[in-house]
Design a protein around this motif. Sequence first.
Motif, PDB file in Angstrom:
ATOM      1  N   MET A  96       0.796  -1.138  -0.023  1.00 26.51           N
ATOM      2  CA  MET A  96      -0.219   0.121   0.014  1.00 26.51           C
ATOM      3  C   MET A  96       0.946   1.260  -0.017  1.00 26.51           C
ATOM      4  N   ARG A  97       0.161   2.459  -0.254  1.00 22.97           N
ATOM      5  CA  ARG A  97       0.708   3.629  -0.311  1.00 22.97           C
ATOM      6  C   ARG A  97      -0.028   4.461   0.704  1.00 22.97           C
ATOM      7  N   LEU A  98       0.916   5.143   1.480  1.00 27.53           N
ATOM      8  CA  LEU A  98       0.178   6.111   2.615  1.00 27.53           C
ATOM      9  C   LEU A  98       0.365   7.466   2.328  1.00 27.53           C
ATOM     10  N   TYR A  99      -0.644   8.485   2.414  1.00 30.19           N
ATOM     11  CA  TYR A  99      -0.585   9.634   2.172  1.00 30.19           C
ATOM     12  C   TYR A  99      -0.934  10.642   3.129  1.00 30.19           C
ATOM     13  N   ALA A 100      -0.259  11.932   3.350  1.00 30.61           N
ATOM     14  CA  ALA A 100      -0.722  12.687   4.261  1.00 30.61           C
ATOM     15  C   ALA A 100      -1.805  13.407   3.934  1.00 30.61           C
ATOM     16  N   SER A 101      -2.288  13.686   2.571  1.00 30.65           N
ATOM     17  CA  SER A 101      -3.612  14.086   2.007  1.00 30.65           C
ATOM     18  C   SER A 101      -4.741  13.306   2.434  1.00 30.65           C
ATOM     19  N   ALA A 102      -5.888  13.942   2.383  1.00 32.26           N
ATOM     20  CA  ALA A 102      -7.166  12.805   2.455  1.00 32.26           C
ATOM     21  C   ALA A 102      -7.801  12.376   1.271  1.00 32.26           C
ATOM     22  N   ASN A 103      -6.935  12.571   0.158  1.00 33.21           N
ATOM     23  CA  ASN A 103      -7.454  12.105  -1.140  1.00 33.21           C
ATOM     24  C   ASN A 103      -6.484  11.340  -1.969  1.00 33.21           C
ATOM     25  N   CYS A 104      -5.628  10.743  -1.189  1.00 32.90           N
ATOM     26  CA  CYS A 104      -4.572   9.880  -1.914  1.00 32.90           C
ATOM     27  C   CYS A 104      -3.714  10.530  -2.986  1.00 32.90           C
ATOM     28  N   THR A 105      -3.565  11.832  -2.716  1.00 33.75           N
ATOM     29  CA  THR A 105      -2.659  12.606  -3.713  1.00 33.75           C
ATOM     30  C   THR A 105      -1.297  13.222  -2.879  1.00 33.75           C
ATOM     31  N   GLY A 106      -0.262  13.431  -3.872  1.00 31.77           N
ATOM     32  CA  GLY A 106       0.923  13.967  -3.306  1.00 31.77           C
ATOM     33  C   GLY A 106       1.966  13.098  -2.999  1.00 31.77           C
ATOM     34  N   SER A 159       4.783  -2.443   9.035  1.00 37.93           N
ATOM     35  CA  SER A 159       4.389  -1.309   9.750  1.00 37.93           C
ATOM     36  C   SER A 159       5.165  -0.351   9.495  1.00 37.93           C
ATOM     37  N   VAL A 160       4.684   1.066   9.760  1.00 38.91           N
ATOM     38  CA  VAL A 160       5.599   2.321   9.926  1.00 38.91           C
ATOM     39  C   VAL A 160       4.856   3.031  10.797  1.00 38.91           C
ATOM     40  N   GLY A 161       5.682   4.147  11.474  1.00 36.25           N
ATOM     41  CA  GLY A 161       5.383   5.110  12.450  1.00 36.25           C
ATOM     42  C   GLY A 161       5.389   4.510  13.746  1.00 36.25           C
ATOM     43  N   GLY A 162       4.659   5.346  14.455  1.00 32.43           N
ATOM     44  CA  GLY A 162       4.516   4.957  15.990  1.00 32.43           C
ATOM     45  C   GLY A 162       5.736   4.934  16.854  1.00 32.43           C
ATOM     46  N   GLY A 163       6.899   5.456  16.332  1.00 33.63           N
ATOM     47  CA  GLY A 163       8.055   5.384  17.406  1.00 33.63           C
ATOM     48  C   GLY A 163       7.786   6.319  18.554  1.00 33.63           C
ATOM     49  N   PRO A 164       8.464   6.093  19.637  1.00 31.39           N
ATOM     50  CA  PRO A 164       8.354   7.072  20.830  1.00 31.39           C
ATOM     51  C   PRO A 164       9.167   8.411  20.324  1.00 31.39           C
ATOM     52  N   GLY A 165       8.523   9.376  20.960  1.00 30.26           N
ATOM     53  CA  GLY A 165       9.183  10.698  20.916  1.00 30.26           C
ATOM     54  C   GLY A 165       9.155  11.398  19.856  1.00 30.26           C
ATOM     55  N   GLY A 166       9.528  12.667  19.497  1.00 25.84           N
ATOM     56  CA  GLY A 166       9.958  13.222  18.308  1.00 25.84           C
ATOM     57  C   GLY A 166       8.469  13.755  17.561  1.00 25.84           C
ATOM     58  N   LEU A 167       8.687  14.307  16.449  1.00 27.87           N
ATOM     59  CA  LEU A 167       7.474  14.427  15.577  1.00 27.87           C
ATOM     60  C   LEU A 167       7.306  13.129  14.733  1.00 27.87           C
ATOM     61  N   ALA A 168       6.075  12.968  14.840  1.00 24.49           N
ATOM     62  CA  ALA A 168       5.504  11.978  14.136  1.00 24.49           C
ATOM     63  C   ALA A 168       4.572  12.326  12.768  1.00 24.49           C
ATOM     64  N   ARG A 169       4.884  11.473  11.778  1.00 26.71           N
ATOM     65  CA  ARG A 169       4.247  11.939  10.323  1.00 26.71           C
ATOM     66  C   ARG A 169       2.847  11.433  10.515  1.00 26.71           C
ATOM     67  N   VAL A 170       1.927  12.189  10.024  1.00 25.81           N
ATOM     68  CA  VAL A 170       0.458  11.902  10.051  1.00 25.81           C
ATOM     69  C   VAL A 170       0.033  11.537   8.729  1.00 25.81           C
ATOM     70  N   PHE A 171      -0.747  10.397   8.659  1.00 29.30           N
ATOM     71  CA  PHE A 171      -1.365   9.671   7.224  1.00 29.30           C
ATOM     72  C   PHE A 171      -2.780   9.806   7.287  1.00 29.30           C
ATOM     73  N   ARG A 172      -3.336  10.356   6.296  1.00 27.02           N
ATOM     74  CA  ARG A 172      -4.799  10.605   6.276  1.00 27.02           C
ATOM     75  C   ARG A 172      -5.488   9.647   5.389  1.00 27.02           C
ATOM     76  N   SER A 173      -4.856   8.960   4.356  1.00 29.64           N
ATOM     77  CA  SER A 173      -5.405   7.990   3.615  1.00 29.64           C
ATOM     78  C   SER A 173      -4.480   7.179   3.090  1.00 29.64           C
ATOM     79  N   TYR A 174      -4.914   6.245   2.375  1.00 26.92           N
ATOM     80  CA  TYR A 174      -4.026   4.889   1.661  1.00 26.92           C
ATOM     81  C   TYR A 174      -4.928   4.536   0.423  1.00 26.92           C
ATOM     82  N   ALA A 175      -4.016   3.966  -0.295  1.00 21.66           N
ATOM     83  CA  ALA A 175      -4.605   3.210  -1.476  1.00 21.66           C
ATOM     84  C   ALA A 175      -3.548   1.788  -1.809  1.00 21.66           C
ATOM     85  N   PHE A 176      -4.090   1.166  -2.420  1.00 25.89           N
ATOM     86  CA  PHE A 176      -3.254  -0.229  -2.648  1.00 25.89           C
ATOM     87  C   PHE A 176      -2.735  -0.139  -3.966  1.00 25.89           C
ATOM     88  N   VAL A 177      -1.374  -0.558  -3.928  1.00 24.28           N
ATOM     89  CA  VAL A 177      -0.370  -0.809  -5.069  1.00 24.28           C
ATOM     90  C   VAL A 177      -0.785  -1.618  -6.245  1.00 24.28           C
TER      91      VAL A 177
END
Length: 111
Positions: free
Chosen positions: A71-81, A91-109
Amino acid sequence: MSRSRTVAVLLGGVALVVALAGCSDPPQGTVTATNSDGSVVQIVSNPAATSCHRFAPIGVTAVMDGTLADMRLYASANCTGTNDYLSTNTSVGGGPGGLARVFRSYAFVGQ
């Protein structure tokens, strides 16, 4: 090359394309999304393969792809960018501390 041989080659090519198109695994399984404190925000079982899927409106910071498709994870809500690629059963993300990347949408490859 004779006309009947040309037709046979074309039909063979079409059959090969159809067979290869069926090789892509459907996204059977579960997508699990969590937020920065580790609490589960969303669980999606057997998501549709052909559309853009949205996470919770505020987004999520960690995603586990427990499906049979990448899959592809996007910061946008409409799978663009720009996107992050997530392979099957990773899996990706969820590490302790620091700034976390926010994902708002996904699509399958390849779907």
